[in-house]
Write an enzyme that holds these catalytic residues in place. Structure first.
Site, short mmCIF file in Angstrom:
data_model
loop_
_atom_site.label_atom_id
_atom_site.label_comp_id
_atom_site.label_asym_id
_atom_site.label_seq_id
_atom_site.Cartn_x
_atom_site.Cartn_y
_atom_site.Cartn_z
N ILE A 23 0.84 -1.21 0.00
CA ILE A 23 0.00 0.00 0.00
C ILE A 23 0.87 1.25 0.00
CG2 ILE A 23 -1.72 1.28 1.31
CD1 ILE A 23 -2.79 -1.41 2.27
N GLU A 44 11.03 -2.52 7.25
CA GLU A 44 11.30 -3.27 6.02
C GLU A 44 10.67 -2.57 4.85
OE1 GLU A 44 10.31 -7.53 6.19
OE2 GLU A 44 10.83 -7.32 8.32
N PRO A 226 -21.76 -5.92 -33.64
CA PRO A 226 -22.84 -6.78 -34.09
C PRO A 226 -24.19 -6.53 -33.41
CG PRO A 226 -21.36 -7.99 -32.66
CD PRO A 226 -20.78 -6.62 -32.80
N ASP A 249 -26.95 2.22 -40.87
CA ASP A 249 -27.42 1.05 -41.62
C ASP A 249 -28.51 0.31 -40.88
OD1 ASP A 249 -24.40 -0.37 -43.06
OD2 ASP A 249 -25.64 1.34 -43.62
N LYS A 271 -29.81 -0.69 -46.49
CA LYS A 271 -30.26 -1.42 -47.66
C LYS A 271 -30.99 -2.65 -47.18
CE LYS A 271 -25.99 -0.35 -49.06
NZ LYS A 271 -24.83 -0.72 -48.56
N GLY A 303 -21.06 -4.05 -37.28
CA GLY A 303 -19.82 -4.82 -37.29
C GLY A 303 -18.60 -3.94 -37.49
N ILE A 307 -15.01 -4.90 -43.03
CA ILE A 307 -15.31 -6.30 -43.33
C ILE A 307 -16.71 -6.38 -43.93
CG2 ILE A 307 -15.64 -8.60 -42.37
CD1 ILE A 307 -13.38 -8.03 -40.46
N ALA A 333 -19.15 -9.35 -37.10
CA ALA A 333 -20.15 -10.36 -36.75
C ALA A 333 -19.51 -11.71 -36.44
CB ALA A 333 -21.16 -10.50 -37.88
N MET A 384 -23.88 -12.99 -44.90
CA MET A 384 -24.94 -12.83 -45.90
C MET A 384 -25.25 -14.17 -46.58
SD MET A 384 -23.44 -9.30 -47.52
CE MET A 384 -21.73 -9.80 -47.39
N GLY A 413 -26.92 -12.37 -33.63
CA GLY A 413 -25.90 -12.67 -32.61
C GLY A 413 -25.62 -11.49 -31.69
N1 SAH Z 1 -19.56 -5.15 -41.60
C1 SAH Z 1 -20.36 -6.19 -41.00
C2 SAH Z 1 -20.88 -7.18 -41.99
C3 SAH Z 1 -21.84 -6.63 -42.96
S1 SAH Z 1 -22.46 -7.85 -44.06
C4 SAH Z 1 -19.51 -6.90 -39.93
O1 SAH Z 1 -18.30 -6.70 -39.86
O2 SAH Z 1 -20.09 -7.66 -39.15
C5 SAH Z 1 -23.98 -8.29 -43.31
C6 SAH Z 1 -23.92 -9.68 -42.75
O3 SAH Z 1 -23.24 -9.69 -41.52
C7 SAH Z 1 -25.27 -10.27 -42.43
O4 SAH Z 1 -25.88 -10.80 -43.58
C8 SAH Z 1 -24.91 -11.35 -41.45
O5 SAH Z 1 -24.40 -12.47 -42.11
C9 SAH Z 1 -23.77 -10.72 -40.71
N2 SAH Z 1 -24.21 -10.13 -39.43
C10 SAH Z 1 -24.10 -8.87 -39.05
N3 SAH Z 1 -24.56 -8.70 -37.80
C11 SAH Z 1 -24.97 -9.91 -37.38
C12 SAH Z 1 -25.52 -10.39 -36.16
N4 SAH Z 1 -25.76 -9.59 -35.13
N5 SAH Z 1 -25.81 -11.71 -36.09
C13 SAH Z 1 -25.58 -12.53 -37.13
N6 SAH Z 1 -25.05 -12.11 -38.28
C14 SAH Z 1 -24.74 -10.83 -38.42
#
Ligand code: SAH
Length: 460
Positions: A23, A44, A226, A249, A271, A303, A307, A333, A384, A413
């Site tokens: 301490i 000490e 995610p 998004d 989209k 995500g 990616i 994800a 996807m 997820g």
């Molecule tokens: N940039 C994102 C991915 C975009 S592509 C990333 O890095 O995670 C979109 C795809 O990501 C979805 O079709 C699905 O396959 C996956 N995805 C994104 N969020 C998700 C989630 N919470 N649970 C499961 N799949 C997920």
């Protein structure tokens, strides 16, 4: 408020610590940050503490405590494991009108140590006056998350320019200038790790009295993870709090969106499969236009932006237009779903590599290097891939993976609605229909999926 937080200048001042254990060492480290001279008294003394005393130019007394050791002190800390010694130190110090802190004994203290958030010369003390130290620590954790780790650099930059600015600008212009420095592009550049550019802007602004004309827009391309807002990075959160406008998004969860600054304008550019509600070119152009209006634009994506997120295309346009931007990674994800489903993506017994693959159909077809994908000891993660699930499973089996290879779908997820459907290449397409799995869903294929049963831990 029972306790008044004060900022003491301890540089070079003799501070006595009675005690030589862990301490005492912790307190010594703290006092050394303030460049105090340490006088340590204990029979000490640990090695680290000895070193701290030495570098402080202080003194070490390997002896039992006596009141004379306080003779040269300006501040006293009682940190022995013996409460009667601590009480004696406190009494002696108070008799000499010296500020004293006794560890874990508020009644023996004339001052306490607050929880500290430190950024270079910026120090924030949080005190609960002893009422709830754990609460104070919790508040500290929140502030740690909200304040850029580079705040100290910003303060240093300001310190270096202090005199120059003083000479160049009279009040009230000076105050306005500093406000602009700390809330505008200079701060943004420093916090993004581009201190040189920040300094250049500060210079330029000194030569340009109308600093407003220097306010530029910028774009933050941020990965929102995610779904679970707990998975955001500190930087993502800070930039979300700063944005004037957010373009988001479909994959950005409501809870994540809620953390964006309340009065920021929100623009949905999601989209949907088959409905390309906002074409990518329009999004790219819109980012440019908003930034040119001088706005701080948050481009928030599910995500990780790099990616399968088209992040590269969006900043390509910005780079062409000379608009400053920064990219903040998010939990993709694959990482999020795998963790929350208890499926390690690699494992010494099952997979030496992992591949992230887009399962997005082009004109109803999937052109993938199936032979490569069907090689053993790797984990495949399809983004996807729900619409094309049947094709994916069929092709992998046709190119050599056993039909009994474990495969899973993770739906939504990391969110409260997460579902994990486990089968194999043969059964998964059928299970997906039976259980009415919906997007967003991720497909994971490989031996590691077999571990889910034992390692799953998240119960939404
Ligand atoms: N940039 C994102 C991915 C975009 S592509 C990333 O890095 O995670 C979109 C795809 O990501 C979805 O079709 C699905 O396959 C996956 N995805 C994104 N969020 C998700 C989630 N919470 N649970 C499961 N799949 C997920």
């Amino acid at each position: 408020m029972r306790y008044l937080p004060l900022a003491f200048d301890l540089r070079g001042r003799p501070c006595v610590i009675v005690g030589g254990g862990a301490i005492a060492t912790r307190k010594a480290r703290l006092l050394r940050k303030a460049e105090a001279r340490l006088i340590v008294v204990a029979p000490e003394v640990g090695e680290e503490l000895k070193g701290l005393v030495r570098e402080s130019g202080g003194q070490l007394f390997q002896a039992n405590y006596r009141a004379q050791f306080l003779d040269s002190a300006e501040l006293v800390i009682a940190a022995t494991s013996d409460s009667s010694v601590n009480a004696e130190v406190s009494r002696d110090a108070q008799a000499r009108r010296l500020p004293v802190n006794a560890v874990d004994a508020p009644s023996l203290c004339t001052f306490t140590f607050p929880s500290i958030v430190e950024r270079g010369s910026i120090a924030i003390g949080i005190s609960s006056g002893g009422a709830a130290p754990v609460l104070a620590r919790g508040i500290r954790a929140q502030m740690e998350a909200l304040l850029s780790p580079r705040l100290g650099e910003l303060a240093e930059l300001a310190a270096r320019f202090r005199d120059t600015v003083k000479q160049a600008l009279p009040e009230p212009a000076r105050k306005g200038f500093w406000e602009w420095v700390f809330s505008g592009p200079v701060a943004a550049e420093v916090e993004a790790g581009r201190a040189k550019e920040g300094e250049r802007l500060l210079h330029a602004a000194l030569a340009e009295p109308d600093t407003r004309s220097l306010n530029r827009g910028e774009v933050y391309l941020v990965g929102g993870g995610p779904g679970d807002p707990d998975l955001l990075t500190f930087r993502a959160l800070r930039l979300m709090q700063r944005a004037d406008v957010v373009l988001y998004d479909r994959l950005v969860s409501d809870q994540v969106l809620e953390l964006v600054r309340r009065d920021a304008e929100r623009i949905y550019v999601g989209k949907k499969k088959q409905f390309h509600s906002v074409p990518q070119d329009d999004i790219n152009q819109r980012l440019v236009d908003l930034a040119l209006e001088g706005k701080k634009v948050l481009r928030l994506k599910g995500g990780d932006p790099f990616i399968f997120g088209r992040g590269g295309e969006e900043i390509d346009k910005l780079a062409d237009a000379g608009i400053p931007f920064q990219v903040v990674p998010g939990i993709t994800a694959a990482s999020g779903c795998a963790s929350y489903a208890g499926i390690p993506l690699t494992h010494r017994d099952h997979a030496q590599s992992v591949r992230f693959i887009t399962g997005h159909l082009k004109e109803g077809e999937l052109h993938l290097p199936w032979r490569e994908l069907a090689s053993p000891a790797q984990t495949l993660v399809f983004y996807m891939g729900l619409t094309g699930l049947e094709t994916i499973c069929h092709q992998l089996a046709a190119h050599g993976l056993p039909a009994s290879t474990p495969a899973a779908l993770v739906e939504k997820g990391t969110t409260r609605e997460q579902r994990v459907v486990v089968g194999d290449l043969d059964s998964l397409p059928r299970l997906a229909v039976e259980k009415a799995v919906e997007a967003p869903a991720l497909t994971i294929v490989g031996g590691v999926v077999g571990l889910h049963k034992k390692l799953s831990w998240f119960e939404p």
